[in-house]
Structure formats: structure tokens, C-alpha cells
Write an enzyme that holds these catalytic residues in place. Sequence first.
Site, PDB file in Angstrom:
ATOM      1  N   HIS A  23       0.805  -1.220   0.000  1.00 17.80           N
ATOM      2  CA  HIS A  23       0.000   0.000   0.000  1.00 17.80           C
ATOM      3  C   HIS A  23       0.846   1.283   0.000  1.00 17.80           C
ATOM      4  O   HIS A  23       0.686   2.186   0.814  1.00 17.80           O
ATOM      5  CB  HIS A  23      -1.099   0.010   1.074  1.00 17.80           C
ATOM      6  CG  HIS A  23      -0.682  -0.208   2.507  1.00 17.80           C
ATOM      7  ND1 HIS A  23       0.278   0.524   3.126  1.00 17.80           N
ATOM      8  CD2 HIS A  23      -1.136  -1.073   3.436  1.00 17.80           C
ATOM      9  CE1 HIS A  23       0.405   0.131   4.371  1.00 17.80           C
ATOM     10  NE2 HIS A  23      -0.431  -0.844   4.589  1.00 17.80           N
ATOM     11  N   HIS A  77      -5.735  -8.662  14.726  1.00 15.09           N
ATOM     12  CA  HIS A  77      -5.709  -7.419  13.947  1.00 15.09           C
ATOM     13  C   HIS A  77      -6.449  -7.686  12.640  1.00 15.09           C
ATOM     14  O   HIS A  77      -6.190  -8.706  11.988  1.00 15.09           O
ATOM     15  CB  HIS A  77      -4.237  -7.049  13.702  1.00 15.09           C
ATOM     16  CG  HIS A  77      -4.000  -5.846  12.860  1.00 15.09           C
ATOM     17  ND1 HIS A  77      -4.863  -4.770  12.813  1.00 15.09           N
ATOM     18  CD2 HIS A  77      -2.970  -5.528  12.012  1.00 15.09           C
ATOM     19  CE1 HIS A  77      -4.364  -3.852  11.991  1.00 15.09           C
ATOM     20  NE2 HIS A  77      -3.230  -4.299  11.484  1.00 15.09           N
ATOM     21  N   GLU A  79      -6.559  -5.942   9.740  1.00 14.94           N
ATOM     22  CA  GLU A  79      -6.109  -5.447   8.437  1.00 14.94           C
ATOM     23  C   GLU A  79      -6.007  -6.627   7.455  1.00 14.94           C
ATOM     24  O   GLU A  79      -5.714  -7.761   7.847  1.00 14.94           O
ATOM     25  CB  GLU A  79      -4.766  -4.704   8.564  1.00 14.94           C
ATOM     26  CG  GLU A  79      -4.462  -3.899   7.319  1.00 14.94           C
ATOM     27  CD  GLU A  79      -3.363  -2.846   7.488  1.00 14.94           C
ATOM     28  OE1 GLU A  79      -2.740  -2.779   8.565  1.00 14.94           O
ATOM     29  OE2 GLU A  79      -3.135  -2.090   6.509  1.00 14.94           O
ATOM     30  N   ASP A  81      -3.995  -7.884   5.384  1.00 15.41           N
ATOM     31  CA  ASP A  81      -2.849  -8.796   5.272  1.00 15.41           C
ATOM     32  C   ASP A  81      -2.881  -9.896   6.331  1.00 15.41           C
ATOM     33  O   ASP A  81      -2.165 -10.885   6.218  1.00 15.41           O
ATOM     34  CB  ASP A  81      -1.516  -8.036   5.298  1.00 15.41           C
ATOM     35  CG  ASP A  81      -1.392  -7.034   6.419  1.00 15.41           C
ATOM     36  OD1 ASP A  81      -2.411  -6.510   6.885  1.00 15.41           O
ATOM     37  OD2 ASP A  81      -0.249  -6.762   6.840  1.00 15.41           O
ATOM     38  N   HIS A 144      -1.385  -0.966  15.550  1.00 17.50           N
ATOM     39  CA  HIS A 144      -1.481   0.365  15.007  1.00 17.50           C
ATOM     40  C   HIS A 144      -2.866   0.695  14.487  1.00 17.50           C
ATOM     41  O   HIS A 144      -3.058   1.746  13.856  1.00 17.50           O
ATOM     42  CB  HIS A 144      -0.429   0.564  13.905  1.00 17.50           C
ATOM     43  CG  HIS A 144      -0.713  -0.209  12.638  1.00 17.50           C
ATOM     44  ND1 HIS A 144      -0.838   0.417  11.423  1.00 17.50           N
ATOM     45  CD2 HIS A 144      -0.926  -1.491  12.411  1.00 17.50           C
ATOM     46  CE1 HIS A 144      -1.083  -0.476  10.490  1.00 17.50           C
ATOM     47  NE2 HIS A 144      -1.133  -1.640  11.069  1.00 17.50           N
ATOM     48  N   ASP A 163       1.350  -6.712  14.440  1.00 16.97           N
ATOM     49  CA  ASP A 163       2.315  -5.922  13.654  1.00 16.97           C
ATOM     50  C   ASP A 163       3.529  -5.457  14.474  1.00 16.97           C
ATOM     51  O   ASP A 163       4.613  -5.249  13.918  1.00 16.97           O
ATOM     52  CB  ASP A 163       1.625  -4.686  13.069  1.00 16.97           C
ATOM     53  CG  ASP A 163       0.863  -5.000  11.790  1.00 16.97           C
ATOM     54  OD1 ASP A 163       1.244  -5.944  11.081  1.00 16.97           O
ATOM     55  OD2 ASP A 163      -0.120  -4.298  11.510  1.00 16.97           O
ATOM     56  N   TYR A 195      10.580  -0.587   9.236  1.00 13.82           N
ATOM     57  CA  TYR A 195       9.188  -0.915   9.546  1.00 13.82           C
ATOM     58  C   TYR A 195       8.617   0.079  10.563  1.00 13.82           C
ATOM     59  O   TYR A 195       7.522   0.618  10.399  1.00 13.82           O
ATOM     60  CB  TYR A 195       9.166  -2.338  10.099  1.00 13.82           C
ATOM     61  CG  TYR A 195       7.819  -2.942  10.340  1.00 13.82           C
ATOM     62  CD1 TYR A 195       7.219  -3.759   9.388  1.00 13.82           C
ATOM     63  CD2 TYR A 195       7.145  -2.730  11.533  1.00 13.82           C
ATOM     64  CE1 TYR A 195       5.990  -4.337   9.616  1.00 13.82           C
ATOM     65  CE2 TYR A 195       5.920  -3.303  11.772  1.00 13.82           C
ATOM     66  CZ  TYR A 195       5.346  -4.104  10.807  1.00 13.82           C
ATOM     67  OH  TYR A 195       4.129  -4.673  11.046  1.00 13.82           O
ATOM     68  N   HIS A 228       4.677 -10.283  10.950  1.00 13.25           N
ATOM     69  CA  HIS A 228       5.514 -10.139   9.753  1.00 13.25           C
ATOM     70  C   HIS A 228       6.959 -10.463  10.122  1.00 13.25           C
ATOM     71  O   HIS A 228       7.447 -10.058  11.192  1.00 13.25           O
ATOM     72  CB  HIS A 228       5.524  -8.697   9.234  1.00 13.25           C
ATOM     73  CG  HIS A 228       4.212  -8.213   8.693  1.00 13.25           C
ATOM     74  ND1 HIS A 228       3.661  -8.660   7.524  1.00 13.25           N
ATOM     75  CD2 HIS A 228       3.354  -7.282   9.176  1.00 13.25           C
ATOM     76  CE1 HIS A 228       2.520  -8.030   7.301  1.00 13.25           C
ATOM     77  NE2 HIS A 228       2.300  -7.197   8.298  1.00 13.25           N
TER      78      HIS A 228
END
Length: 410
Positions: A23, A77, A79, A81, A144, A163, A195, A228
Site C-alpha cells: 500500500h 488485527h 487489516e 494482510d 497500530h 504488527d 518498519y 511479519h
Amino acid sequence: MATPLKEGIFWVGAIDWTVRDFHGYVTERGTSYNSYLIVDEEPTLVDTVRSQYFEEMLGRIKSVLEPASIRYIVIDHIENDHASSLGRIMAVARDAAIFTTERGRRGLERFFDLSPFPVRTVKTGDRLRIGKRRLLFIETPMLHWPDSMMTYLEEDRILISQDAFGQHIASSERFDDEYIASHSLAELKDAVLDYYANILMPFGRLILQKMEEISKLNIRIDMIAPDHGIVWRKDPGMVIEMYKGFATDMAEPSVAIIYDTMWHGTERMIPSIVDGLRDEGLDAKVIKLRTDPTSLAIKEFFKRRGTLIGTPTLNNLMFPSIALFMSQLKGLRPKARMVSAFGCYGWGGGGVKGVLEEAKAMGLEVFEPGIEINFRPKGEDLEKCYRFGREFALRLKEYHGRYERGGRRP
Ligand code: FEO
């Protein structure tokens, strides 16, 4: 195949070797989407993967157990991904219940029809027994996203941190010690910095508060498993210390020069400015926007105490690529950095002034008035550039020294 973290606990994620645009954030090392499977009386999956990688995750789960036997799915989370495979895993694990925060539930309902499945919302301190193990949930709102939480495996002392503490790294190594052996510690630290700068920079104060809150829970952390990159099994304390440093405004006493140029006038100012910085003992790193990605410029800005922004003037404004950089920087709410600007103009100036005004509006320390040259720098202009470099370096060393003496904010 799944990778064991400890007995009965497996990494079952997916590796995205080729993603370079996450993104808008350039991920030169690729990334991984980490998902964790806990084999106990009630088999539990913590987080999923980006939907394109569902089959890869499913294959790894199948190497351990029959996916239909999964009883609990924890979503730390929402999001895409990490949660966009939820619909497909629920179609396979039909008897599973979902555990997430209240905001997580509301977000998931925007993407999936959850009505056939039990959804249980959890708060900080809630525990879930899955057999001989217990999971402890810790909400981390705005780290986040508002929905975010972490899951701590009490008996195994593993913190699944979503994250936080992650890195965009695609690698066949799963653990910090393996990655350091095949790459280097510096490479791993750079990935952590990159990151943090691009994703977590606005949340430094919240990170400190959350770390304080976690330490009051008196939990021992043997391993940090983010969503990640590599898992911290050898030295989780190292990444915690790095985060404390970032969140308390630590930075190198050096300078990033981030610039663009129309007809090479602004670019020609740089060697003299670098000479001035060097003669005052400061290192510089030069990044040209439109050649290097903005995310690299953000990382170098965050790493160093000082930044000089070089912009031509176009239609009385800063150059478009510089405006884009300033816009992204503003969103990351930078702190405790000193900025100035330089550049060339043709008919009338304005680019340098625009950069300095934006930097002031962000609350950064601004070294004024910067330096602006008509058309192309010549002999005496280059002398001015050199002096500008030296003067900026002197002010920056003084500014940085206030941090070194212990005050967080000068
Ligand atoms: Fe890796 Fe906020 O998702």
C-alpha cells in the site's frame, strides 16, 4: 510444512517473496504473513494470512492437523494482510469460534458474514483455556489500528504481537538467530527501523505506555512472534530495547539529504553542502526522490537527527515529489528532528519557504532561512552552500547534545 516454535506451537504463515509495493510502502525485502497454530485439546489458530496466500497457509496447517479440527480462531488485527483469509478458513473449520476485540468484531462484520459463527469479544486480562495452555489477551488500541491486540501464551511465554516488533522480510529463515547467521545483525536491525519508521512512528508514546502496562502484568517473554518477518527467539529483549529507543526520540547525530531536481541546479548544491557537514564532523546520506522510494526517505529521516530537504521551485511552490514526501511525513507525526531546506528557482522562489513552513507546522525544529539560489549555483553560491552546511551542522550538534544530556525534548 509448518515450522515448530516450541512443542505443539507452529508457524503456519506464508512468505510473499515478490511484494514491492505494500500500500505505497516499498518493501524491497518482500514480507511474510505469519499465522500460528497451537495444538492442544482445542486446536487454535492465531491470525491468518493475506487471502492470495490462503492455500499456502492451509497446506502448512494440514501438515500438522486436519483443519476441520480447529476450534478457536484468534484475530489480533483485522487489516487485510492478516484477516482476509478468515472467510475461507471458517469455511473449512466450521466448528470454530472467533476471538477478537469489540472493535475487531465490528470491523470483521464489514468484510464477512459472521452470523453462522460464534464470535467472542475479549478485553485486556481475559484468558482462554485451550487445554493445558491458557491464552492471555492484551488490547493494544492504535498499535497500530483501533482493533489491535496481542495474544500471550502463558505456559510457553510466547507473545504473539501482531504488527508490533515485525519486519518486512521474506526469508526461508524463521528466527532471529538464523537470519543473523545468514544475513547480518545490521540487516535485521535496518529492517526493524524501516518498519517502525514507516508504520509505527506516530505511536511512540503509546508504545511506551503499552510496554509499561505489559511489564505490570509480570509476564516473562521468552519469544516474540510478530505477524511479519522473523520470530524473536534468541534475543527478544533486543527488539524491545530498539523500540524503547525509537519511542524516546533517539537518533543518530547525522544528516539525511532528501531532494529532487528539475534541471540539476538543486542537485549541484549538494556536494558543497556535504563538504560543510563533513568539515563539522557529520555524516550525510543523500536520497533522490523519484529515484529512491519515499519509504526509504522516511526511514533515513527517522534514523538521523537532521534532514536537509532540497527542492526546486515550481509555480512558486515546492516540487511535487517533495510535496508528497512532506505530506507522508506529516501523517507520521515526526518529533525531535531538525530540518532546513535548499533549492534553486528560475523566476521567483517559494519552494524552500514552503518546506520550512510545513516543517514548522509539524512542530519540527527549523533552521531558517534555508538557502535558495537563482537558476544554477556558481562559484560564490557554492561557497554559500558550504557555509550553510557548516552552520546547519553546528546548530544540529548543539540541538542533538540536549538529547544526549538526558532531556527527551529540548
Ligand atoms: Fe500487517 Fe496492520 O497489518
